[in-house]
Motif scaffolding. Structure first.
Motif, PDB file in Angstrom:
ATOM      1  N   PRO A  56       0.816  -1.226   0.000  1.00 35.06           N
ATOM      2  CA  PRO A  56       0.000   0.000   0.000  1.00 35.06           C
ATOM      3  C   PRO A  56       0.841   1.263   0.000  1.00 35.06           C
ATOM      4  CG  PRO A  56      -0.865  -1.600   1.524  1.00 35.06           C
ATOM      5  CD  PRO A  56       0.467  -2.132   1.050  1.00 35.06           C
ATOM      6  N   PRO A  57       0.306   2.390  -0.463  1.00 34.82           N
ATOM      7  CA  PRO A  57      -1.110   2.594  -0.760  1.00 34.82           C
ATOM      8  C   PRO A  57      -1.511   1.969  -2.099  1.00 34.82           C
ATOM      9  CG  PRO A  57       0.084   4.602  -1.242  1.00 34.82           C
ATOM     10  CD  PRO A  57       1.075   3.622  -0.626  1.00 34.82           C
ATOM     11  N   ALA A  58      -2.702   1.409  -2.131  1.00 38.23           N
ATOM     12  CA  ALA A  58      -3.205   0.768  -3.343  1.00 38.23           C
ATOM     13  C   ALA A  58      -3.540   1.813  -4.405  1.00 38.23           C
ATOM     14  CB  ALA A  58      -4.446  -0.050  -3.025  1.00 38.23           C
ATOM     15  N   ILE A  59      -3.270   1.464  -5.638  1.00 34.71           N
ATOM     16  CA  ILE A  59      -3.542   2.334  -6.785  1.00 34.71           C
ATOM     17  C   ILE A  59      -4.571   1.638  -7.660  1.00 34.71           C
ATOM     18  CG2 ILE A  59      -2.567   3.405  -8.844  1.00 34.71           C
ATOM     19  CD1 ILE A  59       0.156   3.339  -7.393  1.00 34.71           C
ATOM     20  N   ASP A  60      -5.638   2.335  -8.008  1.00 30.73           N
ATOM     21  CA  ASP A  60      -6.622   1.787  -8.940  1.00 30.73           C
ATOM     22  C   ASP A  60      -6.136   2.006 -10.368  1.00 30.73           C
ATOM     23  OD1 ASP A  60      -8.383   0.981  -6.965  1.00 30.73           O
ATOM     24  OD2 ASP A  60      -9.385   2.931  -6.916  1.00 30.73           O
ATOM     25  N   ALA A  61      -6.600   1.174 -11.278  1.00 25.78           N
ATOM     26  CA  ALA A  61      -6.225   1.295 -12.686  1.00 25.78           C
ATOM     27  C   ALA A  61      -7.455   1.075 -13.550  1.00 25.78           C
ATOM     28  CB  ALA A  61      -5.156   0.263 -13.040  1.00 25.78           C
ATOM     29  N   PHE A  62      -7.394   1.546 -14.783  1.00 25.83           N
ATOM     30  CA  PHE A  62      -8.475   1.296 -15.722  1.00 25.83           C
ATOM     31  C   PHE A  62      -7.898   0.998 -17.091  1.00 25.83           C
ATOM     32  CE2 PHE A  62      -7.834   5.874 -15.692  1.00 25.83           C
ATOM     33  CZ  PHE A  62      -7.823   6.209 -17.027  1.00 25.83           C
ATOM     34  N   THR A  63      -8.713   0.393 -17.938  1.00 27.95           N
ATOM     35  CA  THR A  63      -8.322   0.015 -19.285  1.00 27.95           C
ATOM     36  C   THR A  63      -9.272   0.664 -20.274  1.00 27.95           C
ATOM     37  OG1 THR A  63      -7.549  -2.124 -18.495  1.00 27.95           O
ATOM     38  CG2 THR A  63      -8.005  -1.955 -20.846  1.00 27.95           C
ATOM     39  N   VAL A  64      -8.730   1.172 -21.375  1.00 35.93           N
ATOM     40  CA  VAL A  64      -9.549   1.730 -22.445  1.00 35.93           C
ATOM     41  C   VAL A  64      -9.397   0.828 -23.658  1.00 35.93           C
ATOM     42  CG1 VAL A  64      -9.964   3.719 -23.931  1.00 35.93           C
ATOM     43  CG2 VAL A  64      -9.180   4.069 -21.579  1.00 35.93           C
ATOM     44  N   ARG A  65     -10.517   0.358 -24.174  1.00 36.98           N
ATOM     45  CA  ARG A  65     -10.511  -0.513 -25.357  1.00 36.98           C
ATOM     46  C   ARG A  65     -10.883   0.277 -26.599  1.00 36.98           C
ATOM     47  NH1 ARG A  65     -13.054  -3.449 -21.341  1.00 36.98           N
ATOM     48  NH2 ARG A  65     -11.921  -5.310 -20.740  1.00 36.98           N
ATOM     49  N   LYS A  66     -10.506  -0.252 -27.774  1.00 39.73           N
ATOM     50  CA  LYS A  66     -10.892   0.377 -29.033  1.00 39.73           C
ATOM     51  C   LYS A  66     -12.403   0.466 -29.154  1.00 39.73           C
ATOM     52  CE  LYS A  66      -7.736  -1.986 -31.691  1.00 39.73           C
ATOM     53  NZ  LYS A  66      -7.275  -2.479 -32.981  1.00 39.73           N
ATOM     54  N   GLU A  67     -13.091  -0.566 -28.702  1.00 36.40           N
ATOM     55  CA  GLU A  67     -14.549  -0.563 -28.722  1.00 36.40           C
ATOM     56  C   GLU A  67     -15.049  -1.415 -27.569  1.00 36.40           C
ATOM     57  OE1 GLU A  67     -15.474  -3.902 -32.054  1.00 36.40           O
ATOM     58  OE2 GLU A  67     -14.655  -2.004 -32.773  1.00 36.40           O
ATOM     59  N   ALA A  68     -16.308  -1.208 -27.217  1.00 33.21           N
ATOM     60  CA  ALA A  68     -16.882  -1.959 -26.097  1.00 33.21           C
ATOM     61  C   ALA A  68     -16.898  -3.446 -26.414  1.00 33.21           C
ATOM     62  CB  ALA A  68     -18.301  -1.467 -25.828  1.00 33.21           C
ATOM     63  N   LYS A  69     -16.655  -4.257 -25.367  1.00 34.13           N
ATOM     64  CA  LYS A  69     -16.721  -5.706 -25.538  1.00 34.13           C
ATOM     65  C   LYS A  69     -18.174  -6.119 -25.778  1.00 34.13           C
ATOM     66  CE  LYS A  69     -15.070  -7.222 -21.699  1.00 34.13           C
ATOM     67  NZ  LYS A  69     -14.480  -8.044 -20.643  1.00 34.13           N
ATOM     68  N   GLN A  70     -18.343  -7.239 -26.435  1.00 26.45           N
ATOM     69  CA  GLN A  70     -19.681  -7.755 -26.687  1.00 26.45           C
ATOM     70  C   GLN A  70     -20.149  -8.666 -25.557  1.00 26.45           C
ATOM     71  OE1 GLN A  70     -21.502  -6.576 -29.284  1.00 26.45           O
ATOM     72  NE2 GLN A  70     -19.716  -5.256 -29.505  1.00 26.45           N
ATOM     73  N   HIS A  71     -19.341  -8.836 -24.523  1.00 27.61           N
ATOM     74  CA  HIS A  71     -19.694  -9.674 -23.382  1.00 27.61           C
ATOM     75  C   HIS A  71     -19.284  -8.957 -22.096  1.00 27.61           C
ATOM     76  CE1 HIS A  71     -15.520 -10.577 -24.387  1.00 27.61           C
ATOM     77  NE2 HIS A  71     -15.358 -10.928 -23.125  1.00 27.61           N
ATOM     78  N   GLY A  72     -19.546  -9.586 -20.984  1.00 21.81           N
ATOM     79  CA  GLY A  72     -19.204  -8.963 -19.696  1.00 21.81           C
ATOM     80  C   GLY A  72     -20.015  -7.700 -19.482  1.00 21.81           C
ATOM     81  N   THR A  73     -19.369  -6.641 -19.039  1.00 26.68           N
ATOM     82  CA  THR A  73     -20.087  -5.390 -18.770  1.00 26.68           C
ATOM     83  C   THR A  73     -20.388  -4.618 -20.043  1.00 26.68           C
ATOM     84  OG1 THR A  73     -18.055  -4.111 -18.502  1.00 26.68           O
ATOM     85  CG2 THR A  73     -18.973  -5.141 -16.509  1.00 26.68           C
ATOM     86  N   GLY A  74     -19.695  -4.944 -21.128  1.00 23.07           N
ATOM     87  CA  GLY A  74     -19.923  -4.258 -22.388  1.00 23.07           C
ATOM     88  C   GLY A  74     -19.410  -2.829 -22.408  1.00 23.07           C
ATOM     89  N   ARG A  75     -18.516  -2.506 -21.515  1.00 19.86           N
ATOM     90  CA  ARG A  75     -17.989  -1.141 -21.437  1.00 19.86           C
ATOM     91  C   ARG A  75     -16.743  -0.967 -22.292  1.00 19.86           C
ATOM     92  NH1 ARG A  75     -18.167  -0.309 -14.956  1.00 19.86           N
ATOM     93  NH2 ARG A  75     -20.421  -0.367 -14.729  1.00 19.86           N
ATOM     94  N   ARG A  76     -16.528   0.247 -22.735  1.00 16.89           N
ATOM     95  CA  ARG A  76     -15.304   0.598 -23.455  1.00 16.89           C
ATOM     96  C   ARG A  76     -14.191   0.931 -22.465  1.00 16.89           C
ATOM     97  NH1 ARG A  76     -14.110   5.335 -27.682  1.00 16.89           N
ATOM     98  NH2 ARG A  76     -12.206   4.416 -28.470  1.00 16.89           N
ATOM     99  N   ILE A  77     -14.568   1.502 -21.329  1.00 18.72           N
ATOM    100  CA  ILE A  77     -13.609   1.819 -20.265  1.00 18.72           C
ATOM    101  C   ILE A  77     -13.981   0.958 -19.064  1.00 18.72           C
ATOM    102  CG2 ILE A  77     -12.620   3.594 -18.785  1.00 18.72           C
ATOM    103  CD1 ILE A  77     -13.492   5.660 -20.849  1.00 18.72           C
ATOM    104  N   GLU A  78     -13.026   0.172 -18.571  1.00 17.35           N
ATOM    105  CA  GLU A  78     -13.245  -0.737 -17.446  1.00 17.35           C
ATOM    106  C   GLU A  78     -12.340  -0.365 -16.288  1.00 17.35           C
ATOM    107  OE1 GLU A  78     -15.261  -3.246 -16.939  1.00 17.35           O
ATOM    108  OE2 GLU A  78     -16.029  -3.691 -18.920  1.00 17.35           O
TER     109      GLU A  78
END
Length: 82
Positions: free
Chosen positions: A9-31
């Motif tokens: 710690p301290p813990a750091i959050d991270a995110f991923t940006v995809r070219k386009e939203a996934k067709q499964h899971g949450t379907g988000r472009r940014i996770e």
């Protein structure tokens, strides 16, 4: 970086940006575990590939600063290569 911070710690959050939203899971472009307006303190990818990722991050409410763009790197490489 984010995964390693969980063990030290301290813990750091991270995110991923995809070219386009996934067709499964949450379907988000940014996770990731984030909220609109949160500050980004680190950048893992420093090149904007000009594929919409920068715009997607801004649309989610984050302020961005591109250090360089892929077309600029290609032009620079071509100029240096001859």
């Amino acid at each position: 970086m984010a995964a390693a911070s969980q063990a030290d710690p301290p813990a750091i959050d991270a995110f991923t940006v995809r070219k386009e939203a996934k067709q499964h899971g949450t379907g988000r472009r940014i996770e990731g575990p984030f909220e609109a307006g949160a500050a980004v303190i680190g950048v893992l990818a420093v090149v904007d590939r000009a594929e919409g990722g920068l715009e997607a991050i801004e649309a989610a409410g984050y302020r961005t600063i591109a250090l360089t763009h892929l077309p600029q790197l290609i032009e620079r490489h071509a100029a240096e290569s001859g």
